[in-house]
Design a protein around this motif. Structure first.
Motif, PDB file in Angstrom:
ATOM      1  N   SER A 214       0.911  -1.336   0.009  1.00  0.00           N
ATOM      2  CA  SER A 214       0.048  -0.060   0.032  1.00  0.00           C
ATOM      3  C   SER A 214       0.824   1.367   0.058  1.00  0.00           C
ATOM      4  O   SER A 214       0.431   2.272  -0.681  1.00  0.00           O
ATOM      5  N   MET A 215       1.950   1.150   0.790  1.00  0.00           N
ATOM      6  CA  MET A 215       2.756   2.289   1.048  1.00  0.00           C
ATOM      7  C   MET A 215       3.670   2.622  -0.546  1.00  0.00           C
ATOM      8  O   MET A 215       3.822   3.561  -0.907  1.00  0.00           O
ATOM      9  N   GLU A 216       3.879   1.440  -0.971  1.00  0.00           N
ATOM     10  CA  GLU A 216       4.897   1.825  -2.363  1.00  0.00           C
ATOM     11  C   GLU A 216       3.716   2.245  -3.544  1.00  0.00           C
ATOM     12  O   GLU A 216       4.281   2.970  -4.228  1.00  0.00           O
ATOM     13  N   LEU A 217       2.549   1.566  -3.271  1.00  0.00           N
ATOM     14  CA  LEU A 217       1.708   2.095  -4.458  1.00  0.00           C
ATOM     15  C   LEU A 217       1.196   3.412  -4.252  1.00  0.00           C
ATOM     16  O   LEU A 217       1.068   4.359  -5.322  1.00  0.00           O
ATOM     17  N   HIS A 218       1.164   4.042  -2.955  1.00  0.00           N
ATOM     18  CA  HIS A 218       0.844   5.408  -2.621  1.00  0.00           C
ATOM     19  C   HIS A 218       2.025   6.210  -3.085  1.00  0.00           C
ATOM     20  O   HIS A 218       1.721   7.481  -3.730  1.00  0.00           O
ATOM     21  N   GLU A 219       3.345   6.002  -3.035  1.00  0.00           N
ATOM     22  CA  GLU A 219       4.392   6.414  -3.513  1.00  0.00           C
ATOM     23  C   GLU A 219       4.567   6.560  -5.042  1.00  0.00           C
ATOM     24  O   GLU A 219       4.477   7.718  -5.327  1.00  0.00           O
ATOM     25  N   ALA A 220       3.929   5.416  -5.732  1.00  0.00           N
ATOM     26  CA  ALA A 220       3.899   5.485  -7.106  1.00  0.00           C
ATOM     27  C   ALA A 220       2.814   6.491  -7.474  1.00  0.00           C
ATOM     28  O   ALA A 220       2.917   7.066  -8.721  1.00  0.00           O
ATOM     29  N   LEU A 221       1.795   6.442  -6.934  1.00  0.00           N
ATOM     30  CA  LEU A 221       0.534   7.205  -7.360  1.00  0.00           C
ATOM     31  C   LEU A 221       1.001   8.752  -7.183  1.00  0.00           C
ATOM     32  O   LEU A 221       0.643   9.484  -7.960  1.00  0.00           O
ATOM     33  N   ASN A 222       1.669   9.379  -5.860  1.00  0.00           N
ATOM     34  CA  ASN A 222       2.190  10.254  -5.951  1.00  0.00           C
ATOM     35  C   ASN A 222       3.132  11.068  -6.951  1.00  0.00           C
ATOM     36  O   ASN A 222       3.136  12.097  -7.486  1.00  0.00           O
ATOM     37  N   PHE A 223       4.022  10.240  -7.411  1.00  0.00           N
ATOM     38  CA  PHE A 223       5.159  10.310  -8.216  1.00  0.00           C
ATOM     39  C   PHE A 223       4.287  10.569  -9.783  1.00  0.00           C
ATOM     40  O   PHE A 223       4.706  11.678 -10.167  1.00  0.00           O
TER      41      PHE A 223
ATOM     42  N   GLN B  16      -3.251   5.912 -16.334  1.00  0.00           N
ATOM     43  CA  GLN B  16      -2.521   4.968 -15.476  1.00  0.00           C
ATOM     44  C   GLN B  16      -2.896   5.534 -14.053  1.00  0.00           C
ATOM     45  O   GLN B  16      -2.862   4.696 -12.937  1.00  0.00           O
ATOM     46  N   ILE B  17      -3.049   6.679 -13.699  1.00  0.00           N
ATOM     47  CA  ILE B  17      -3.405   7.343 -12.355  1.00  0.00           C
ATOM     48  C   ILE B  17      -4.836   6.680 -11.901  1.00  0.00           C
ATOM     49  O   ILE B  17      -4.867   6.103 -10.909  1.00  0.00           O
ATOM     50  N   ALA B  18      -5.753   6.363 -12.971  1.00  0.00           N
ATOM     51  CA  ALA B  18      -7.144   5.809 -12.595  1.00  0.00           C
ATOM     52  C   ALA B  18      -6.824   4.302 -12.336  1.00  0.00           C
ATOM     53  O   ALA B  18      -7.498   3.804 -11.312  1.00  0.00           O
ATOM     54  N   GLU B  19      -6.045   3.645 -12.996  1.00  0.00           N
ATOM     55  CA  GLU B  19      -5.648   2.353 -12.736  1.00  0.00           C
ATOM     56  C   GLU B  19      -5.009   2.120 -11.272  1.00  0.00           C
ATOM     57  O   GLU B  19      -5.518   1.147 -10.616  1.00  0.00           O
ATOM     58  N   LEU B  20      -3.911   2.915 -10.957  1.00  0.00           N
ATOM     59  CA  LEU B  20      -3.205   2.858  -9.686  1.00  0.00           C
ATOM     60  C   LEU B  20      -4.457   3.176  -8.491  1.00  0.00           C
ATOM     61  O   LEU B  20      -4.526   2.577  -7.541  1.00  0.00           O
ATOM     62  N   GLN B  21      -5.486   4.184  -8.709  1.00  0.00           N
ATOM     63  CA  GLN B  21      -6.284   4.440  -7.633  1.00  0.00           C
ATOM     64  C   GLN B  21      -7.364   3.143  -7.513  1.00  0.00           C
ATOM     65  O   GLN B  21      -7.759   2.891  -6.399  1.00  0.00           O
ATOM     66  N   ALA B  22      -7.657   2.545  -8.526  1.00  0.00           N
ATOM     67  CA  ALA B  22      -8.495   1.329  -8.431  1.00  0.00           C
ATOM     68  C   ALA B  22      -7.716   0.189  -7.645  1.00  0.00           C
ATOM     69  O   ALA B  22      -8.201  -0.429  -6.549  1.00  0.00           O
ATOM     70  N   ILE B  23      -6.472   0.057  -7.829  1.00  0.00           N
ATOM     71  CA  ILE B  23      -5.732  -0.941  -6.994  1.00  0.00           C
ATOM     72  C   ILE B  23      -5.728  -0.329  -5.510  1.00  0.00           C
ATOM     73  O   ILE B  23      -5.634  -1.185  -4.424  1.00  0.00           O
ATOM     74  N   TYR B  24      -5.387   0.945  -5.409  1.00  0.00           N
ATOM     75  CA  TYR B  24      -5.195   1.537  -4.115  1.00  0.00           C
ATOM     76  C   TYR B  24      -6.634   1.344  -3.046  1.00  0.00           C
ATOM     77  O   TYR B  24      -6.311   1.658  -2.007  1.00  0.00           O
ATOM     78  N   ALA B  25      -7.830   1.196  -3.840  1.00  0.00           N
ATOM     79  CA  ALA B  25      -8.860   1.087  -3.187  1.00  0.00           C
ATOM     80  C   ALA B  25      -8.744  -0.210  -2.213  1.00  0.00           C
ATOM     81  O   ALA B  25      -9.514  -0.279  -1.238  1.00  0.00           O
ATOM     82  N   ARG B  26      -7.951  -1.146  -2.671  1.00  0.00           N
ATOM     83  CA  ARG B  26      -7.828  -2.481  -1.920  1.00  0.00           C
ATOM     84  C   ARG B  26      -6.865  -2.271  -0.695  1.00  0.00           C
ATOM     85  O   ARG B  26      -6.468  -3.480   0.195  1.00  0.00           O
ATOM     86  N   ALA B  27      -6.466  -1.041  -0.478  1.00  0.00           N
ATOM     87  CA  ALA B  27      -5.627  -1.027   0.686  1.00  0.00           C
ATOM     88  C   ALA B  27      -6.083  -1.323   1.990  1.00  0.00           C
ATOM     89  O   ALA B  27      -7.238  -0.842   2.234  1.00  0.00           O
TER      90      ALA B  27
END
Length: 78
Positions: free
Chosen positions: A11-20, A54-65
């Motif tokens: 979750s933290m790594e995904l958060h960092e990727a989403l911010n970047f 890509q941000i939309a895809e990452l947000q969909a994955i991030y919903a599983r945090a």
């Protein structure tokens, strides 16, 4: 089909990727106004479109945090 929740480190790594990715998107959008070469401008526009997807895809994955921020709108007083 149940999808498993992400592990905390994932979750933290995904958060960092989403911010970047969000920062890259903002930079591409802002820099388009400073570019005069049409080929470069077209590449930057393509990057904006791809980054948005890509941000939309990452947000969909991030919903599983496994954690969520508290939604306490009453905590903020004017």
């Amino acid at each position: 089909m149940n999808t498993p929740a992400l592990a905390p480190h994932e979750s933290m790594e995904l958060h960092e990727a989403l911010n970047f990715k969000t920062l890259c998107l903002a930079k591409s959008k802002l820099m388009q106004g400073l570019v005069f070469d049409q080929e470069l401008k077209a590449l930057m526009q393509k990057d904006v479109i791809q980054s948005t997807q890509q941000i939309a895809e990452l947000q969909a994955i991030y919903a599983r945090a496994p954690f969520q921020a508290p939604h306490s709108f009453n905590a903020i007083s004017p």
